[in-house]
Design an enzyme around this catalytic site. Structure first.
Site, PDB file in Angstrom:
ATOM      1  CG  ASP A 118      72.242   6.001  91.965  1.00  0.00           C
ATOM      2  OD1 ASP A 118      72.597   7.165  91.827  1.00  0.00           O
ATOM      3  OD2 ASP A 118      73.019   5.064  92.267  1.00  0.00           O
ATOM      4  CD  GLU A 157      75.224  11.158  93.569  1.00  0.00           C
ATOM      5  OE1 GLU A 157      74.370  11.829  92.975  1.00  0.00           O
ATOM      6  OE2 GLU A 157      76.049  10.438  92.996  1.00  0.00           O
ATOM      7  CG  ASP A 178      71.245  11.358  92.387  1.00  0.00           C
ATOM      8  OD1 ASP A 178      71.960  12.364  92.200  1.00  0.00           O
ATOM      9  OD2 ASP A 178      71.558  10.221  91.998  1.00  0.00           O
ATOM     10  CB  THR A 194      76.900  13.847  87.646  1.00  0.00           C
ATOM     11  OG1 THR A 194      75.963  13.955  88.707  1.00  0.00           O
ATOM     12  CG2 THR A 194      77.912  14.962  87.757  1.00  0.00           C
ATOM     13  CB  ILE A 245      72.653  16.319  88.858  1.00  0.00           C
ATOM     14  CG1 ILE A 245      72.353  17.802  89.111  1.00  0.00           C
ATOM     15  CG2 ILE A 245      72.728  16.046  87.345  1.00  0.00           C
ATOM     16  CD1 ILE A 245      73.381  18.764  88.520  1.00  0.00           C
ATOM     17  CG  ASP A 246      70.527   9.400  88.527  1.00  0.00           C
ATOM     18  OD1 ASP A 246      71.505   8.902  89.102  1.00  0.00           O
ATOM     19  OD2 ASP A 246      69.880   8.802  87.643  1.00  0.00           O
TER      20      ASP A 246
HETATM   21  C1  IPD Z   1      74.872   7.447  88.069  1.00  0.00           C
HETATM   22  C2  IPD Z   1      73.870   7.315  86.941  1.00  0.00           C
HETATM   23  C3  IPD Z   1      74.297   6.243  85.957  1.00  0.00           C
HETATM   24  C4  IPD Z   1      74.495   4.908  86.653  1.00  0.00           C
HETATM   25  C5  IPD Z   1      75.436   5.042  87.831  1.00  0.00           C
HETATM   26  C6  IPD Z   1      74.962   6.131  88.793  1.00  0.00           C
HETATM   27  P1  IPD Z   1      75.224   9.915  89.061  1.00  0.00           P
HETATM   28  O1  IPD Z   1      74.487   8.441  89.004  1.00  0.00           O
HETATM   29  O2  IPD Z   1      72.596   6.998  87.453  1.00  0.00           O
HETATM   30  O3  IPD Z   1      73.350   6.027  84.946  1.00  0.00           O
HETATM   31  O4  IPD Z   1      75.009   4.009  85.714  1.00  0.00           O
HETATM   32  O5  IPD Z   1      75.401   3.793  88.520  1.00  0.00           O
HETATM   33  O6  IPD Z   1      75.867   6.257  89.855  1.00  0.00           O
HETATM   34  O7  IPD Z   1      76.627   9.659  89.526  1.00  0.00           O
HETATM   35  O8  IPD Z   1      75.141  10.478  87.714  1.00  0.00           O
HETATM   36  O9  IPD Z   1      74.391  10.624  90.084  1.00  0.00           O
HETATM   37 CA    CA Z   2      72.902   9.053  90.893  1.00  0.00          CA
END
Ligand code: IPD
Ligand code: CA
Length: 269
Positions: free
Chosen positions: A219, A71, A90, A95, A92-93
Site C-alpha cells: 500500500d 497484493e 499494488d 479498489t 489498484i490501491d
Molecule cells: C486500501 C486503501 C485504503 C486504506 C486501506 C488499504 P486497497 O488498499 O489504500 O485507503 O485505507 O488500508 O488496504 O484495498 O484499495 O488496495
Molecule cells: Ca492497497
C-alpha cells in the site's frame, strides 16, 4: 549487493505503471466483475487481478533475479530469501473507489532491498494522469516536476489524511479514537481511500500529514519513498523509523515539522 542502476529501474517501473494504467482504464470504461475478500467491505475486481498479472509478467521479464510480492497473488520470481531486491505491487490501491467509479486510485510499485528499504517508487493515478516518482537519493517528482513537503509547523493549520482498516466493524482498533483526537486539533481531515495517494499528497504538500494502521507494505512503500525524497518524515506510531518498522502496519507520514506532534496525538495526548 549486486549493482542495480536505480534510475534505469525507475524508468522501467514507470513504463510498466503507465501500461498498467491503460489496462485499468480499459476496465474503468468497459466494466468489470467484482467479489469480496476478507469481509463484505473488502472488494476485489477483475481489474485488480488482471492488472497484477500484467505487472508481475513485465517485472519478471525486466528483473528475473528479483522477488515480487503482489497484493492479489502472493510471491513470484526468485524466492524471497534468495533475492537481493524485492518489488511490492499494488495493482489498484483504492479498489473501493475504483469499484464505485470514484476517480481516486493508483497503481503503486516499489522496489526495496532485502530489508524493505525503498529504493524506487512509482504511484500513478491513470484517471488524471498524475505520476509520482522517487528514487533513493534522487528526489521525488510529480509529472517530472520536483516536489517537496509543506512547511506548516503546527497541527491547527494542517490538513491530514487517514484511512480505516477493513476489519473496522469487528476490531476495536479501527482508528476512530485517533480520528476524533486529530479532528479537533487540525484544520481538516480527509479520507481519500488510497494510502499510496495519501502519502504522495504529503510528498507534494497537498496534505501536511497522514497516519494509518494495518496498512500493508504494498500500500505505502512507494509513497513513503516519495515522502522522504520530498523532505518529509515517516515512522511508526512511536516515531521509530528503523528498517522493518512497517511490519507493524502503523505509519505516520508528515512534512517533518509536525511529526512529533502527530506522534504525541497517536500516543493518546
Ligand atoms: C486500501 C486503501 C485504503 C486504506 C486501506 C488499504 P486497497 O488498499 O489504500 O485507503 O485505507 O488500508 O488496504 O484495498 O484499495 O488496495
Ligand atoms: Ca492497497
Amino acid at each position: 549487493m549486486s549493482e542495480l542502476n536505480l534510475v534505469d529501474a525507475l524508468a522501467t517501473a514507470r513504463e510498466i505503471a503507465e501500461e498498467a494504467g491503460r489496462e485499468v482504464m480499459r476496465f474503468w470504461h468497459n466494466g468489470f466483475s467484482q467479489s469480496t475478500k476478507s469481509s463484505a467491505v473488502d472488494v476485489v475486481t477483475e481489474a485488480d487481478q488482471a492488472v497484477e498479472v500484467l505487472i508481475v509478467k513485465r517485472l519478471l521479464a525486466a528483473f528475473p533475479q528479483h522477488h515480487i510480492i503482489g497484493e492479489e497473488g502472493g510471491g513470484a520470481g526468485v524466492p524471497i530469501e534468495k533475492a537481493e531486491y524485492h518489488w511490492y505491487v499494488d495493482p489498484i490501491d483504492g479498489t473501493t473507489n475504483f469499484a464505485n467509479h470514484i476517480p481516486v486510485f493508483a497503481i503503486s510499485l516499489a522496489l526495496t532491498d532485502a530489508d524493505m528499504n525503498p529504493l524506487v517508487g512509482v504511484v500513478y493515478n491513470p484517471v488524471n494522469g498524475e505520476l509520482f516518482c522517487a528514487v533513493k537519493g534522487g528526489g521525488a517528482t510529480l509529472n517530472d516536476v520536483q516536489i517537496c513537503v509543506s512547511s506548516d509547523e503546527t497541527l491547527i493549520t494542517c490538513v491530514l489524511g487517514s484511512g480505516f482498516p477493513y476489519d473496522k466493524y469487528t476490531s476495536p482498533e479501527n482508528n476512530l479514537n485517533e480520528w476524533s483526537r486529530f479532528l479537533v486539533r487540525t484544520r481538516g481531515l480527509r479520507r481519500m481511500g488510497s494510502a499510496a495517494l495519501d502519502c504522495c499528497y504529503v510528498a507534494c504538500g497537498r496534505f501536511d500529514g497522514y497516519w494509518e494502521q494495518k496498512v500493508k507494505p504494498y500500500d505505502v512503500l512507494a509513497g513513503l519513498l516519495c515522502v522522504t525524497e520530498a523532505g518529509g518524515t515517516v515512522s511508526d506510531y512511536h516515531g521509530n523509523d528503523t528498517p522493518g518498522f512497517l511490519n507493524g502496519g502503523r505509519v505516520v507520514v508528515s512534512n517533518g515539522r509536525i511529526h512529533a506532534e502527530m506522534v504525541r496525538v497517536l500516543q493518546g495526548d
